[in-house]
Design a protein around this motif. Structure first.
Motif, PDB file in Angstrom:
ATOM      1  N   ILE A 289     -53.550  21.192 -28.085  1.00  0.00           N
ATOM      2  CA  ILE A 289     -52.739  22.503 -28.220  1.00  0.00           C
ATOM      3  C   ILE A 289     -51.531  22.435 -27.769  1.00  0.00           C
ATOM      4  CG2 ILE A 289     -52.644  25.004 -27.476  1.00  0.00           C
ATOM      5  CD1 ILE A 289     -55.637  25.290 -27.059  1.00  0.00           C
ATOM      6  N   ILE A 290     -50.523  22.462 -28.473  1.00  0.00           N
ATOM      7  CA  ILE A 290     -49.075  22.208 -28.053  1.00  0.00           C
ATOM      8  C   ILE A 290     -48.414  23.591 -27.696  1.00  0.00           C
ATOM      9  CG2 ILE A 290     -47.012  21.323 -28.897  1.00  0.00           C
ATOM     10  CD1 ILE A 290     -48.367  19.678 -30.685  1.00  0.00           C
ATOM     11  N   LEU A 291     -47.945  23.721 -26.641  1.00  0.00           N
ATOM     12  CA  LEU A 291     -47.069  24.914 -26.139  1.00  0.00           C
ATOM     13  C   LEU A 291     -45.682  24.407 -25.994  1.00  0.00           C
ATOM     14  CD1 LEU A 291     -49.817  26.019 -23.297  1.00  0.00           C
ATOM     15  CD2 LEU A 291     -49.439  26.821 -25.863  1.00  0.00           C
ATOM     16  N   ASP A 292     -44.813  24.914 -26.697  1.00  0.00           N
ATOM     17  CA  ASP A 292     -43.356  24.741 -26.666  1.00  0.00           C
ATOM     18  C   ASP A 292     -42.534  25.945 -27.052  1.00  0.00           C
ATOM     19  OD1 ASP A 292     -40.955  23.150 -26.399  1.00  0.00           O
ATOM     20  OD2 ASP A 292     -40.940  22.640 -28.706  1.00  0.00           O
ATOM     21  N   PRO A 293     -42.568  26.826 -26.000  1.00  0.00           N
ATOM     22  CA  PRO A 293     -42.081  28.365 -26.295  1.00  0.00           C
ATOM     23  C   PRO A 293     -40.404  27.976 -25.973  1.00  0.00           C
ATOM     24  CG  PRO A 293     -42.614  27.904 -23.992  1.00  0.00           C
ATOM     25  CD  PRO A 293     -43.292  26.832 -24.623  1.00  0.00           C
ATOM     26  N   PRO A 294     -39.474  29.106 -26.415  1.00  0.00           N
ATOM     27  CA  PRO A 294     -38.262  29.126 -26.164  1.00  0.00           C
ATOM     28  C   PRO A 294     -38.154  29.448 -24.703  1.00  0.00           C
ATOM     29  CG  PRO A 294     -38.894  31.119 -27.384  1.00  0.00           C
ATOM     30  CD  PRO A 294     -40.078  30.210 -27.336  1.00  0.00           C
ATOM     31  N   SER A 295     -37.141  28.901 -24.205  1.00  0.00           N
ATOM     32  CA  SER A 295     -36.954  29.369 -22.584  1.00  0.00           C
ATOM     33  C   SER A 295     -36.886  30.859 -22.349  1.00  0.00           C
ATOM     34  CB  SER A 295     -35.304  28.712 -22.246  1.00  0.00           C
ATOM     35  OG  SER A 295     -35.565  27.319 -22.246  1.00  0.00           O
ATOM     36  N   PHE A 296     -36.554  31.598 -23.304  1.00  0.00           N
ATOM     37  CA  PHE A 296     -36.697  33.095 -22.926  1.00  0.00           C
ATOM     38  C   PHE A 296     -36.670  33.819 -24.290  1.00  0.00           C
ATOM     39  CE2 PHE A 296     -34.664  37.434 -22.735  1.00  0.00           C
ATOM     40  CZ  PHE A 296     -35.261  37.698 -21.603  1.00  0.00           C
ATOM     41  N   ALA A 329     -47.744  20.308 -22.840  1.00  0.00           N
ATOM     42  CA  ALA A 329     -46.862  21.552 -22.245  1.00  0.00           C
ATOM     43  C   ALA A 329     -45.361  20.994 -22.472  1.00  0.00           C
ATOM     44  CB  ALA A 329     -47.409  21.695 -20.983  1.00  0.00           C
ATOM     45  N   SER A 330     -44.599  21.687 -22.904  1.00  0.00           N
ATOM     46  CA  SER A 330     -43.133  21.386 -22.899  1.00  0.00           C
ATOM     47  C   SER A 330     -42.142  22.613 -22.836  1.00  0.00           C
ATOM     48  CB  SER A 330     -43.129  21.043 -24.599  1.00  0.00           C
ATOM     49  OG  SER A 330     -41.465  20.695 -24.786  1.00  0.00           O
ATOM     50  N   THR A 331     -41.083  22.252 -22.147  1.00  0.00           N
ATOM     51  CA  THR A 331     -39.937  23.261 -22.182  1.00  0.00           C
ATOM     52  C   THR A 331     -38.622  22.593 -22.112  1.00  0.00           C
ATOM     53  OG1 THR A 331     -39.152  25.035 -20.667  1.00  0.00           O
ATOM     54  CG2 THR A 331     -39.992  23.081 -19.370  1.00  0.00           C
ATOM     55  N   ASN A 332     -37.565  23.195 -22.460  1.00  0.00           N
ATOM     56  CA  ASN A 332     -36.225  22.720 -22.618  1.00  0.00           C
ATOM     57  C   ASN A 332     -35.404  23.583 -21.375  1.00  0.00           C
ATOM     58  OD1 ASN A 332     -35.713  25.051 -23.949  1.00  0.00           O
ATOM     59  ND2 ASN A 332     -34.986  24.169 -25.798  1.00  0.00           N
ATOM     60  N   ALA A 333     -35.917  24.316 -20.672  1.00  0.00           N
ATOM     61  CA  ALA A 333     -35.185  25.199 -19.649  1.00  0.00           C
ATOM     62  C   ALA A 333     -34.552  24.151 -18.770  1.00  0.00           C
ATOM     63  CB  ALA A 333     -36.375  26.331 -19.083  1.00  0.00           C
ATOM     64  N   ALA A 334     -33.220  24.284 -18.705  1.00  0.00           N
ATOM     65  CA  ALA A 334     -32.460  23.288 -17.701  1.00  0.00           C
ATOM     66  C   ALA A 334     -32.491  23.983 -16.413  1.00  0.00           C
ATOM     67  CB  ALA A 334     -31.004  23.288 -18.225  1.00  0.00           C
ATOM     68  N   ASN A 335     -32.784  25.169 -16.198  1.00  0.00           N
ATOM     69  CA  ASN A 335     -32.910  25.687 -14.834  1.00  0.00           C
ATOM     70  C   ASN A 335     -34.414  25.296 -14.134  1.00  0.00           C
ATOM     71  OD1 ASN A 335     -34.189  27.431 -16.223  1.00  0.00           O
ATOM     72  ND2 ASN A 335     -33.506  29.263 -15.321  1.00  0.00           N
ATOM     73  N   LEU A 336     -35.166  24.676 -14.566  1.00  0.00           N
ATOM     74  CA  LEU A 336     -36.485  24.560 -14.230  1.00  0.00           C
ATOM     75  C   LEU A 336     -36.824  22.937 -13.963  1.00  0.00           C
ATOM     76  CD1 LEU A 336     -38.848  26.587 -13.813  1.00  0.00           C
ATOM     77  CD2 LEU A 336     -39.731  25.535 -15.823  1.00  0.00           C
ATOM     78  N   PHE A 341     -41.855  23.117 -13.034  1.00  0.00           N
ATOM     79  CA  PHE A 341     -42.654  23.389 -14.315  1.00  0.00           C
ATOM     80  C   PHE A 341     -44.066  22.751 -14.255  1.00  0.00           C
ATOM     81  CE2 PHE A 341     -43.552  21.698 -18.762  1.00  0.00           C
ATOM     82  CZ  PHE A 341     -43.573  23.190 -19.074  1.00  0.00           C
ATOM     83  N   LYS A 342     -44.282  21.938 -13.414  1.00  0.00           N
ATOM     84  CA  LYS A 342     -45.635  21.442 -12.969  1.00  0.00           C
ATOM     85  C   LYS A 342     -46.376  22.548 -12.398  1.00  0.00           C
ATOM     86  CE  LYS A 342     -46.305  16.410 -12.960  1.00  0.00           C
ATOM     87  NZ  LYS A 342     -46.316  15.315 -11.890  1.00  0.00           N
ATOM     88  N   GLU A 373     -29.523  16.581 -12.611  1.00  0.00           N
ATOM     89  CA  GLU A 373     -30.766  16.789 -12.994  1.00  0.00           C
ATOM     90  C   GLU A 373     -30.877  17.678 -14.131  1.00  0.00           C
ATOM     91  OE1 GLU A 373     -34.667  16.530 -13.864  1.00  0.00           O
ATOM     92  OE2 GLU A 373     -33.556  15.286 -12.294  1.00  0.00           O
ATOM     93  N   SER A 374     -30.096  18.565 -14.090  1.00  0.00           N
ATOM     94  CA  SER A 374     -30.263  19.757 -15.217  1.00  0.00           C
ATOM     95  C   SER A 374     -29.757  19.414 -16.403  1.00  0.00           C
ATOM     96  CB  SER A 374     -29.372  20.944 -14.860  1.00  0.00           C
ATOM     97  OG  SER A 374     -28.000  20.684 -14.854  1.00  0.00           O
ATOM     98  N   SER A 375     -28.921  18.211 -16.747  1.00  0.00           N
ATOM     99  CA  SER A 375     -28.444  17.420 -17.726  1.00  0.00           C
ATOM    100  C   SER A 375     -29.477  16.988 -18.680  1.00  0.00           C
ATOM    101  CB  SER A 375     -27.250  16.664 -17.461  1.00  0.00           C
ATOM    102  OG  SER A 375     -26.933  15.673 -18.602  1.00  0.00           O
ATOM    103  N   ASN A 376     -30.822  16.486 -17.823  1.00  0.00           N
ATOM    104  CA  ASN A 376     -31.976  16.084 -18.439  1.00  0.00           C
ATOM    105  C   ASN A 376     -32.934  17.048 -18.687  1.00  0.00           C
ATOM    106  OD1 ASN A 376     -33.815  14.247 -19.394  1.00  0.00           O
ATOM    107  ND2 ASN A 376     -34.318  13.317 -17.560  1.00  0.00           N
ATOM    108  N   TYR A 377     -32.680  17.984 -19.543  1.00  0.00           N
ATOM    109  CA  TYR A 377     -33.323  19.149 -19.451  1.00  0.00           C
ATOM    110  C   TYR A 377     -34.870  19.399 -19.946  1.00  0.00           C
ATOM    111  CZ  TYR A 377     -31.929  19.175 -24.547  1.00  0.00           C
ATOM    112  OH  TYR A 377     -31.865  18.877 -25.618  1.00  0.00           O
ATOM    113  N   LEU A 378     -35.200  18.556 -20.958  1.00  0.00           N
ATOM    114  CA  LEU A 378     -36.537  18.252 -21.562  1.00  0.00           C
ATOM    115  C   LEU A 378     -37.581  17.897 -20.759  1.00  0.00           C
ATOM    116  CD1 LEU A 378     -37.833  18.768 -24.313  1.00  0.00           C
ATOM    117  CD2 LEU A 378     -37.841  16.410 -24.670  1.00  0.00           C
ATOM    118  N   LYS A 379     -38.618  18.587 -20.567  1.00  0.00           N
ATOM    119  CA  LYS A 379     -39.866  18.095 -19.686  1.00  0.00           C
ATOM    120  C   LYS A 379     -40.909  18.361 -20.457  1.00  0.00           C
ATOM    121  CE  LYS A 379     -37.579  20.934 -17.329  1.00  0.00           C
ATOM    122  NZ  LYS A 379     -36.213  20.828 -17.516  1.00  0.00           N
ATOM    123  N   VAL A 380     -41.745  17.425 -20.800  1.00  0.00           N
ATOM    124  CA  VAL A 380     -42.866  17.490 -21.578  1.00  0.00           C
ATOM    125  C   VAL A 380     -44.133  16.680 -20.636  1.00  0.00           C
ATOM    126  CG1 VAL A 380     -44.171  17.243 -23.811  1.00  0.00           C
ATOM    127  CG2 VAL A 380     -41.737  17.391 -23.506  1.00  0.00           C
TER     128      VAL A 380
END
Length: 387
Positions: A289-296, A329-336, A341-342, A373-380
């Motif tokens: 299952i892939i979960l890659d929602p928009p940040s908001f 589990a994926s997010t591109n939220a730079a503030n996280l 996220f973990k 750190e926020s410049s490297n925004y992607l976390k999967v």
């Protein structure tokens, strides 16, 4: 050049190498859309920035020296950026990638992607847009092989979103390669292009067989690029769910471009949380299952924020995940941050055994500012859940 005196908090960030100017540190500015000299409260010169509001701050540091625009060399920046991506230019299996990435390449507020022989510029604020002719001229001198370009204006509103910028016009739809897989893209229709290039390492893991012989559910699927990668890597079945009606047509184009039989790949237009309920009611289960929602996101009933609500997605996914199944589990939220996220993911994993099999940040073509750190925004995270 205007002079801006910064407080000690902003001074510390600048000395750390953080380029984005946080609005919290720069309140009641009397000027905008111009270059400024930054100085500390003690009068120490800190460098040159430009001021211009965007969704990420109120401007960007562009040099640790006093610098005029006339002396600033965009040609030099583009030439250095091109050298960094040499392996992508030489790749026979990938023809779409990022060639300039904001502060990671020395100038925040602009990014450039190539799709075969066409470029797409993204302007994130008024200032870079006002000097775009200078930037484009420099780009053309370093990238003469690019046949034509488009622009995405990301701060003005719907009627300004996309336009042809120079050179040849691309076909309305055409195909690119990524990891040897074919995807259909479009360059002049809103802010999207049909694929998110920052996920190509994650899709690469699927092409390499992560889901081989398995059933896969792709939530918030957009144009189902993850599903196509999984299918090309041997997935037995994929289901892609997205609320946008147009996603179905765009997704199907990717499958058709690779000669995949749609009998094994379903495209469903539905709210993700509604589909979770549907799958549970019908006793459906999935190996991946892939979960890659928009940040908001907001719909008629509720709002969704990755920072506060991602655990709800994980909890619902667990209910329909097969024994020893995989969750991406994926997010591109730079503030996280990755740790936050973990923690959000693990709220829902309490009481079950799980292993982190792999983690991904931005791919190498998305050069980021290593001081921010926020410049490297992607976390999967690829997680195996033992049920």
């Amino acid at each position: 050049m205007n002079k801006i005196t910064v407080n000690r908090f902003a001074e510390k960030k600048i000395k750390q190498g953080i380029c984005v100017l946080d609005g919290i540190d720069y309140q009641n500015l009397s000027v905008t859309n111009c270059l400024v000299k930054l100085v500390s409260e003690k009068g120490q010169a800190l460098g040159t920035a430009y001021l211009s509001k965007q969704n990420k701050g109120v401007g960007w540091v562009i040099s640790d020296q006093e610098q005029t625009l006339e002396k600033f060399s965009f040609e030099d920046l583009f030439a250095k950026a091109k050298v960094k991506r040499q392996t992508f230019y030489e790749s026979p299996t990938t023809t779409a990638f990022r060639v300039f990435n904001q502060d990671g390449d020395g100038f925040g507020g602009i990014s450039v992607d190539v799709y075969n022989n066409f470029a797409v510029f993204s302007w994130y604020n008024e200032y870079v847009y006002s000097i775009k002719d200078r930037i484009v001229q420099a780009f053309r001198s370093i990238y003469p092989e690019v046949l034509g370009a488009y622009e995405k204006v990301r701060f003005k509103g719907l009627e300004w979103e996309s336009a042809h910028l120079y050179g040849q016009e691309a076909p309305e739809y055409f195909t690119i390669l990524e990891n040897g897989v074919t995807y259909q893209v479009f360059l002049n229709d809103g802010l999207m292009t049909g694929i998110f290039l920052d996920q190509h390492d994650v899709r690469g893991s699927l092409v390499d067989g992560l889901a081989a012989g398995k059933t896969l559910l792709n939530m918030f699927s957009y144009t189902a690029a993850f599903s196509v990668a999984a299918a090309m890597g041997g997935a037995s079945q994929t289901i892609s769910v997205d609320l946008a009606k147009r996603s179905r047509e765009l997704s199907e184009a990717h499958f058709i471009a690779n000669g995949l039989d749609m009998a094994h790949h379903k495209l469903i237009v539905m709210d993700v949380f509604s589909y979770f309920k549907y799958a549970k009611r019908h006793n459906l289960s999935f190996d991946v299952i892939i979960l890659d929602p928009p940040s908001f996101a907001r719909n008629k009933k509720e709002t969704f924020s990755v920072a506060k609500d991602y655990h709800k997605l994980v909890a619902q996914a667990l209910e329909i995940l097969s024994p020893d199944g995989l969750m991406i589990a994926s997010t591109n939220a730079a503030n996280l941050s990755p740790n936050r996220f973990k923690k959000e993911i693990e709220k829902a994993l309490s009481g079950v055994k799980y292993d982190y099999l792999a983690s991904y940040r931005l791919p190498s073509d998305f050069t980021y500012n290593k001081n921010d750190e926020s410049s490297n925004y992607l976390k999967v995270f690829t997680i195996q859940v033992q049920k």
